[in-house]
Every structure is written in C-alpha cells, then in structure tokens.
Design an enzyme around this catalytic site. Structure first.
Site, PDB file in Angstrom:
ATOM      1  N   GLN A  64     -41.122  41.675  26.668  1.00  0.00           N
ATOM      2  CA  GLN A  64     -40.330  41.299  27.840  1.00  0.00           C
ATOM      3  C   GLN A  64     -40.072  39.795  27.836  1.00  0.00           C
ATOM      4  O   GLN A  64     -39.067  39.330  27.340  1.00  0.00           O
ATOM      5  CB  GLN A  64     -41.069  41.741  29.103  1.00  0.00           C
ATOM      6  N   ASP A  65     -41.014  39.020  28.384  1.00  0.00           N
ATOM      7  CA  ASP A  65     -40.911  37.565  28.292  1.00  0.00           C
ATOM      8  C   ASP A  65     -42.293  37.031  27.951  1.00  0.00           C
ATOM      9  O   ASP A  65     -43.263  37.777  27.956  1.00  0.00           O
ATOM     10  CB  ASP A  65     -40.320  36.943  29.574  1.00  0.00           C
ATOM     11  N   PRO A  66     -42.416  35.748  27.612  1.00  0.00           N
ATOM     12  CA  PRO A  66     -43.709  35.243  27.123  1.00  0.00           C
ATOM     13  C   PRO A  66     -44.809  35.317  28.188  1.00  0.00           C
ATOM     14  O   PRO A  66     -44.544  35.353  29.393  1.00  0.00           O
ATOM     15  CB  PRO A  66     -43.401  33.784  26.774  1.00  0.00           C
ATOM     16  N   VAL A 125     -36.608  37.766  26.401  1.00  0.00           N
ATOM     17  CA  VAL A 125     -36.415  36.422  26.960  1.00  0.00           C
ATOM     18  C   VAL A 125     -37.475  35.535  26.324  1.00  0.00           C
ATOM     19  O   VAL A 125     -38.635  35.934  26.241  1.00  0.00           O
ATOM     20  CB  VAL A 125     -36.568  36.456  28.501  1.00  0.00           C
ATOM     21  N   ASN A 134     -40.908  36.595  34.369  1.00  0.00           N
ATOM     22  CA  ASN A 134     -39.465  36.878  34.504  1.00  0.00           C
ATOM     23  C   ASN A 134     -38.666  35.748  35.148  1.00  0.00           C
ATOM     24  O   ASN A 134     -37.522  35.952  35.566  1.00  0.00           O
ATOM     25  CB  ASN A 134     -39.230  38.179  35.297  1.00  0.00           C
TER      26      ASN A 134
END
Length: 225
Positions: A64-66, A125, A134
């Site tokens: 998803q994102d870091p 992302v 997010n």
C-alpha cells in the site's frame, strides 16, 4: 530526481519524470520533505527499482504505502532495515510462509534477499508522513506505479503479481497479459489477515508457477542475523 534511476528501469520510466503529474508530485514532495518528517529517506525512494532491475523481475509483491514509524521504511514494501522490530503485517507474512513452505520465522524483517532474487517489493504509493498512513495517497504516485505495472505487463517472461489488499488489487486492470499469474488476497495486516490471507499459500503457488515456466523458484527463507 529525474536521473535517479541508475539501471535498466531508466529505459522504461525516464519519460514519466517529465510528465505534468510527476512534476507536480515532485513539487509536493520537496515541500513535504522540507517541512515535515517523511518516510522513507528521499535517497531510498526508488530502492525497489534499484534492487530489482526490470530484466530480473519474476515476482511483484504490491503493498500500500510505506511504514510510517521511525526507521522502518527503506523503499521496499513490507521490509524494514536490520535492527528494526518486525512490523505486524510482516509477522503475518512470515506466519503464512511458515504454514505454506515451512520456513522458520526469522529475527528480522529485512527482505533484501527477496529483492535480489527478482521479487519487486513495490508499494502503490512510495512516500508517507510520519504517523499518518495513506497521507500521500492521490498525490501522483499511483500514476507512476501504474506505469511500472504496465511496463511489466508487457514482459514476455511470465511474472507472478501478488496483490494484497484493495490498493494493490486496484492494479489488476493493468495486468492483461495472459502469460502472467495474479494472486490476490486481503492485506496481511492484523485487521484483515484472518479474512483470507492466512491459508492463501501465495509462496508455494508462486514457486509452482515459476517452475512450470522454466524459471528458478524463489528461496523465501529470510535468515536470522
């Protein structure tokens, strides 16, 4: 940033850096890095691409994102640097790996060994504000990572795309080449892992597919350090 890709990814993605969306993303990121704590370090942004060249990609694990805690994110999805506590999502990945292939659960979360074997550990992302999951959604990274998936889709060599969670599954439309295999499930996060991640056997499915297409299987065991 425009010349940051040092390997063969440059041939496929260099033109992205001149596009309006990326120019706007870069302006946003410069401001964010100058005014807030952002992860990962800006020099680690493209580590997924640097550690796994285009011509070596056999598997994509899309996150998803870091991670948004101190010292965790270093540019590879789900991975943390040596010495950093293994995050809950990765613990669940290790549990499934143990159930699926019998790998022991290691004392670290550093997944470089996977990247070096052709597993592209990519987030949808690539940056995040400290403590705010997010927070960099819909700023332009999705368009960039869409392009990564599109150029991989064109590869003649079969690839396994492992999509965990809705952000990753949203990329399915870009994977149209019938040579590739798509493995989908809910995210390994503690919030969702029991709803279909555990028992999904993504690692054995991946290796069986690689063997069936005359490719070396992945050695998934991360060793203790």
């Amino acid at each position: 940033m425009s010349d940051i890709l040092k390997n063969d990814w440059k041939n496929y993605l260099q033109s992205e850096f001149q596009k309006d969306y990326y120019i706007n993303l870069r302006k946003f990121l410069i401001n964010e890095y100058n005014s807030k704590t952002i992860y990962p370090n800006m020099y680690d942004l493209f580590n997924a691409l640097h550690f796994t060249p285009y011509n070596k990609v056999k598997v994509v694990i899309l996150g998803q994102d870091p991670y948004h805690g101190p010292g965790q994110a270093h540019g590879l999805s789900f991975s943390v640097n040596p010495g950093v506590k293994t995050p809950p999502s990765l613990i669940n990945i290790y549990k499934e790996l143990h159930t699926d292939l019998g790998c022991y659960i290691p004392n670290n979360g550093y997944l470089r060994k996977w990247a070096d074997q052709g597993v592209l550990l990519l987030n949808t992302v690539l940056t995040v504000r400290a403590g705010e999951a997010n927070s960099h959604k819909n700023k332009g990274w999705e368009e960039f990572t869409n392009e990564v998936i599109k150029v991989l889709n064109k590869k003649e060599t079969p690839i396994v795309f492992i999509l965990w969670g809705n952000n990753a599954i949203s990329k399915t439309d870009f994977i149209t080449n019938p040579k590739h295999l798509i493995i989908k499930s809910v995210h390994p996060s503690p919030l969702s892992a029991s709803r279909g991640f555990f028992g999904s056997k993504p690692f054995s499915k991946t290796n069986n597919f690689l063997i069936s297409t005359n490719q070396e299987p992945i050695d998934w065991q991360i060793e203790n350090i």
